[in-house]
Design an enzyme around this catalytic site. Structure first.
Site, short mmCIF file in Angstrom:
data_model
loop_
_atom_site.label_atom_id
_atom_site.label_comp_id
_atom_site.label_asym_id
_atom_site.label_seq_id
_atom_site.Cartn_x
_atom_site.Cartn_y
_atom_site.Cartn_z
N PRO A 2 2.21 -0.64 7.97
CA PRO A 2 2.21 -1.99 7.42
C PRO A 2 0.52 -1.98 6.96
O PRO A 2 -0.31 -1.81 7.62
CB PRO A 2 2.49 -3.16 8.34
CG PRO A 2 2.62 -2.64 9.72
CD PRO A 2 2.12 -1.14 9.48
N ILE A 3 0.80 -2.62 5.87
CA ILE A 3 -0.66 -3.08 4.90
C ILE A 3 -0.51 -4.73 4.56
O ILE A 3 0.55 -5.10 3.87
CB ILE A 3 -0.82 -2.20 3.88
CG1 ILE A 3 -1.09 -0.92 4.03
CG2 ILE A 3 -2.21 -2.91 3.37
CD1 ILE A 3 -1.21 -0.04 2.84
#
Length: 78
Positions: A2-3
Site C-alpha cells: 500500500p501507498i
C-alpha cells in the site's frame, strides 16, 4: 504494497504556520500505517506514506481557486 498519499495545503494547521510540523507528519505516518495494519492486515514494513504539499493556488472549491473563493466569501460576510 500500500501507498498512502496525504495532501496538505501550505497553510499549516495553526495560524502563522506554513506546514505541518515534523511531529504531526510522524503521527500521520504512524497512524496511517497502523490503520492499514489493523483494517487490512498490511504489515508496517510494506506500507509507504507520502505527504505532499499543495500550493494554495493549486486547489479549488465550489468551482473557484481557493484564494478567490475566500475573497468572495469575505466580501459577502464582511
Amino acid at each position: 504494497m500500500p501507498i498512502v498519499t496525504i495532501q496538505e495545503t501550505r497553510e499549516g494547521t495553526t495560524p502563522g504556520t506554513a506546514s505541518l510540523t515534523a511531529e504531526e507528519k510522524a503521527a500521520l505516518i504512524k497512524g496511517s500505517s497502523e490503520l492499514l495494519l489493523d483494517v487490512l492486515g498490511k504489515p508496517l514494513d510494506s506500507t509507504f506514506v507520502v505527504i505532499e504539499k499543495v500550493d494554495l493556488e493549486n486547489w479549488g472549491w465550489r468551482g473557484l481557486p481557493v484564494p478567490e473563493f475566500r475573497r468572495r466569501r469575505a466580501a459577502r460576510t464582511g
